[in-house]
Enzyme design. Structure first.
Site, PDB file in Angstrom:
ATOM      1  N   GLY A   1       0.836  -1.208   0.000  1.00 21.91           N
ATOM      2  CA  GLY A   1       0.000   0.000   0.000  1.00 21.91           C
ATOM      3  C   GLY A   1       0.865   1.250   0.000  1.00 21.91           C
ATOM      4  O   GLY A   1       2.102   1.174   0.132  1.00 21.91           O
TER       5      GLY A   1
ATOM      6  N   GLY B   1      -6.236   5.789   1.515  1.00 19.99           N
ATOM      7  CA  GLY B   1      -6.026   7.237   1.501  1.00 19.99           C
ATOM      8  C   GLY B   1      -5.199   7.582   0.286  1.00 19.99           C
ATOM      9  O   GLY B   1      -4.062   7.134   0.163  1.00 19.99           O
TER      10      GLY B   1
ATOM     11  N   THR C   1      -3.541  10.544  -1.989  1.00 19.06           N
ATOM     12  CA  THR C   1      -3.202  11.967  -1.999  1.00 19.06           C
ATOM     13  C   THR C   1      -2.947  12.412  -3.427  1.00 19.06           C
ATOM     14  O   THR C   1      -2.173  11.789  -4.148  1.00 19.06           O
ATOM     15  CB  THR C   1      -1.923  12.209  -1.168  1.00 19.06           C
ATOM     16  OG1 THR C   1      -2.120  11.618   0.109  1.00 19.06           O
ATOM     17  CG2 THR C   1      -1.632  13.693  -1.008  1.00 19.06           C
TER      18      THR C   1
ATOM     19  N   THR D   1      -6.226   0.366  10.566  1.00 17.88           N
ATOM     20  CA  THR D   1      -6.452   1.806  10.521  1.00 17.88           C
ATOM     21  C   THR D   1      -7.560   2.205  11.500  1.00 17.88           C
ATOM     22  O   THR D   1      -7.832   3.386  11.657  1.00 17.88           O
ATOM     23  CB  THR D   1      -6.861   2.247   9.106  1.00 17.88           C
ATOM     24  OG1 THR D   1      -8.041   1.534   8.742  1.00 17.88           O
ATOM     25  CG2 THR D   1      -5.763   1.965   8.093  1.00 17.88           C
TER      26      THR D   1
ATOM     27  N   GLN E   1      -5.100  -0.074  -1.114  1.00 16.23           N
ATOM     28  CA  GLN E   1      -4.102  -0.847  -0.345  1.00 16.23           C
ATOM     29  C   GLN E   1      -3.047  -1.421  -1.304  1.00 16.23           C
ATOM     30  O   GLN E   1      -2.713  -0.772  -2.289  1.00 16.23           O
ATOM     31  CB  GLN E   1      -4.776  -1.950   0.481  1.00 16.23           C
ATOM     32  CG  GLN E   1      -5.542  -1.429   1.675  1.00 16.23           C
ATOM     33  CD  GLN E   1      -6.985  -1.098   1.367  1.00 16.23           C
ATOM     34  OE1 GLN E   1      -7.666  -1.876   0.746  1.00 16.23           O
ATOM     35  NE2 GLN E   1      -7.456   0.038   1.814  1.00 16.23           N
TER      36      GLN E   1
ATOM     37  N   ASP F   1      12.645  10.212  -7.106  1.00 14.99           N
ATOM     38  CA  ASP F   1      13.380  11.402  -6.655  1.00 14.99           C
ATOM     39  C   ASP F   1      13.887  11.266  -5.218  1.00 14.99           C
ATOM     40  O   ASP F   1      14.911  11.855  -4.853  1.00 14.99           O
ATOM     41  CB  ASP F   1      12.488  12.648  -6.773  1.00 14.99           C
ATOM     42  CG  ASP F   1      11.161  12.459  -6.059  1.00 14.99           C
ATOM     43  OD1 ASP F   1      10.408  11.539  -6.464  1.00 14.99           O
ATOM     44  OD2 ASP F   1      10.883  13.188  -5.085  1.00 14.99           O
TER      45      ASP F   1
ATOM     46  N   VAL G   1       8.512  11.515 -10.550  1.00 14.28           N
ATOM     47  CA  VAL G   1       9.678  12.140  -9.913  1.00 14.28           C
ATOM     48  C   VAL G   1       9.325  13.288  -8.971  1.00 14.28           C
ATOM     49  O   VAL G   1      10.215  14.004  -8.504  1.00 14.28           O
ATOM     50  CB  VAL G   1      10.714  12.621 -10.972  1.00 14.28           C
ATOM     51  CG1 VAL G   1      11.417  11.443 -11.623  1.00 14.28           C
ATOM     52  CG2 VAL G   1      10.067  13.501 -12.027  1.00 14.28           C
TER      53      VAL G   1
HETATM   54  P1  IMP Z   1      -7.411  -2.388   8.034  1.00 16.50           P
HETATM   55  O1  IMP Z   1      -7.537  -2.450   6.535  1.00 16.50           O
HETATM   56  O2  IMP Z   1      -7.751  -1.044   8.600  1.00 16.50           O
HETATM   57  O3  IMP Z   1      -8.133  -3.523   8.697  1.00 16.50           O
HETATM   58  O4  IMP Z   1      -5.850  -2.595   8.401  1.00 16.50           O
HETATM   59  C1  IMP Z   1      -5.170  -3.831   8.154  1.00 16.50           C
HETATM   60  C2  IMP Z   1      -3.723  -3.580   7.710  1.00 16.50           C
HETATM   61  O5  IMP Z   1      -3.737  -2.956   6.423  1.00 16.50           O
HETATM   62  C3  IMP Z   1      -2.952  -2.613   8.616  1.00 16.50           C
HETATM   63  O6  IMP Z   1      -1.585  -3.007   8.596  1.00 16.50           O
HETATM   64  C4  IMP Z   1      -3.085  -1.270   7.917  1.00 16.50           C
HETATM   65  O7  IMP Z   1      -2.024  -0.390   8.238  1.00 16.50           O
HETATM   66  C5  IMP Z   1      -3.033  -1.716   6.458  1.00 16.50           C
HETATM   67  N1  IMP Z   1      -3.727  -0.800   5.546  1.00 16.50           N
HETATM   68  C6  IMP Z   1      -5.051  -0.677   5.349  1.00 16.50           C
HETATM   69  N2  IMP Z   1      -5.312   0.248   4.413  1.00 16.50           N
HETATM   70  C7  IMP Z   1      -4.132   0.705   3.979  1.00 16.50           C
HETATM   71  C8  IMP Z   1      -3.741   1.644   2.970  1.00 16.50           C
HETATM   72  O8  IMP Z   1      -4.563   2.241   2.261  1.00 16.50           O
HETATM   73  N3  IMP Z   1      -2.400   1.845   2.820  1.00 16.50           N
HETATM   74  C9  IMP Z   1      -1.470   1.157   3.548  1.00 16.50           C
HETATM   75  N4  IMP Z   1      -1.793   0.266   4.493  1.00 16.50           N
HETATM   76  C10 IMP Z   1      -3.102   0.030   4.706  1.00 16.50           C
END
Ligand code: IMP
Length: 437
Positions: free
Chosen positions: A12, A40, A42, A130, A226, A335, A416
């Site tokens: 992710g 999330g 950005t 999260t 993710q 970068d 970059v």
């Molecule tokens: P959950 O999806 O909130 O249940 O989290 C389970 C695992 O997935 C945790 O290690 C979170 O940090 C990771 N995780 C969930 N969504 C993201 C994302 O969008 N980016 C990076 N890690 C994520």
């Protein structure tokens, strides 16, 4: 016109939001097919930063329609906040531009409470979720007791289902977790009924809409969330999320068949990061790791947590290519590596002296593998202003060429800087050029 699936090839936070944003310049549809507001993305356009959690990135492209597909777990309150934020910054969010699939699942406040209670009960064995309630919402879907967006269309049944689910969850919270979460059913129902009112005009039949779009040869981008190794089956179980993060999930997550997917692009960072607990063979717990974090602004978009940082891992990428059937890679944050004299790349694992042919299935074994590194030459030049592939320093081009060859997948695009424009394309970017052309 072909369709394009974009997925994260690591844990992710690979920078998918930016790549999706870039590749949607001419897209007719952008579709989220799994996950929830744990994601999330950005996006930086003309210096303005937008953070999206549920709404597909195509919302920033005036021509694109955006579908939150059936595979998503949707928190209606978060969605309304996100819509309000976008409108406040002048972005049009109409029912024509944002469609919520009637078959998507609802993620409700009791799921968040359960997620939090469970994580705190796990103590130092916690997953590091999260805390957005994503796991409990998918559990309800699998247990066939969850509420769906379609329930919004029948107020009486919605109230009945909501109140009985809430009562049951309150019992679980109290008896299993002695949770202090105060649940006021009348207040919660009133809030949900109000949210429903506002979201009703956005409800649609995603599968039917996409069938029509694909027949009309419209351009469709399926936007993954993710990353590959957070997949609950093929990822680093149990330190994973609860929805399939692989390209194949684009079909079941929005109601199209496998032939609807023409090209699969994996997004990969030039190094590796992960948030939350779980094995991470090339993690750097030293100055180099701190430098990557500081330079790459490696803090979670959703939770603000510092991300763990480490070197690029070919073993991870080879598996991602196989699990997703990747046709090409987009490499992000190149970068950030400027200034390292030598850049390490993990090219294999050994466990108890034996060379492994793949990542182990057991997390505690992956924790113990010894990464086998090669050192590649670094470069000092700042890459952020570079406009053409050929203008990259020779050492940066060698780095890209070496990892593409070791991974066995072409690298068609390189990012970059965070800005939308900061993208370079290689000569093998034929499909992508046609898609945005
Ligand atoms: P959950 O999806 O909130 O249940 O989290 C389970 C695992 O997935 C945790 O290690 C979170 O940090 C990771 N995780 C969930 N969504 C993201 C994302 O969008 N980016 C990076 N890690 C994520």
């Amino acid at each position: 016109m072909p369709s394009l699936v974009i997925v994260g090839a690591q844990w992710g936070d690979e920078g998918k939001g930016k790549i999706v944003d870039y590749l949607t310049s001419n897209a007719d549809w952008v579709v989220r097919f799994h996950g929830g507001n744990n994601a999330g993305h950005t996006l930086v356009v003309n210096g303005v930063k937008t953070k999206l959690h549920l709404i597909p990135s195509g919302i920033l492209r005036h021509q694109a329609k955006n579908l939150i597909g059936a595979g998503v777990v949707l928190n209606p309150f978060v969605l309304l906040q996100e819509i309000a934020g976008l409108r406040a910054s002048g972005i049009e969010v109409t029912p024509e531009r944002l469609i919520i699939d009637r078959e998507a699942s609802l993620l409700l406040p009791y799921h968040e409470a359960l997620d939090r209670a469970r994580e705190s009960a796990l103590g130092d064995k916690k997953i590091g979720t999260t805390g957005r309630g994503v796991g409990p919402a998918y559990e309800d879907r699998a247990a066939r007791c969850g509420l769906r967006v379609a329930d919004f269309t029948d107020l009486a049944t919605l109230e009945d289902k909501f109140r009985s689910s809430l009562a049951l969850k309150a019992k679980v919270l109290l008896s299993l977790y002695q949770s202090e979460d105060k649940i006021n059913p009348d207040q919660q129902w009133a809030a949900l009924a109000e949210a429903r009112e506002q979201l009703l005009p956005h409800i649609g039949n995603g599968s039917l809409l996409l069938e029509g779009a694909l027949k009309r040869n419209e351009r469709v981008v399926f936007e993954g969330a993710q990353g590959t190794f957070l997949d609950p089956v093929f990822g680093t179980v149990p330190f994973v999320t609860s929805s399939s993060t692989l390209a194949g999930a684009a079909t079941t997550g929005c109601g199209v068949g496998p032939r609807a997917l023409d090209f699969v692009l994996g997004v990969v960072k030039a190094y590796t990061t992960r948030v939350g607990s779980g094995p991470f063979p090339t993690e750097l717990i030293d100055d180099s790791g701190d430098l990557l974090r500081a330079r790459g602004a490696e803090y979670g978009t959703t939770t603000g947590r510092p991300r763990r940082c480490g070197w690029f891992d070919v073993m991870v990428l080879k598996r991602a290519v196989r699990l997703n059937g990747l046709d090409a890679l987009a490499l992000t944050k190149l970068d950030v590596l400027s200034g390292f004299k030598k850049i390490r790349v993990c090219v294999g694992y050994k466990l108890e002296g034996k060379v492994l042919d793949d990542m182990p299935a057991l997390s505690h074994e992956l924790d113990r593998v010894e990464p086998q590194y090669v050192d590649l030459d670094g470069w000092n030049e700042d890459l952020t202003g570079i406009k053409a592939w050929a203008d990259l320093p020779a050492a940066a081009r060698s780095y890209i060429g070496a990892i593409a060859e070791m991974v066995g997948c072409p690298i068609s695009a390189v990012s970059v800087a965070a800005e939308r424009r900061a993208m370079l394309f290689s000569e093998n970017a034929g499909f992508i050029n046609e898609f945005i052309g």
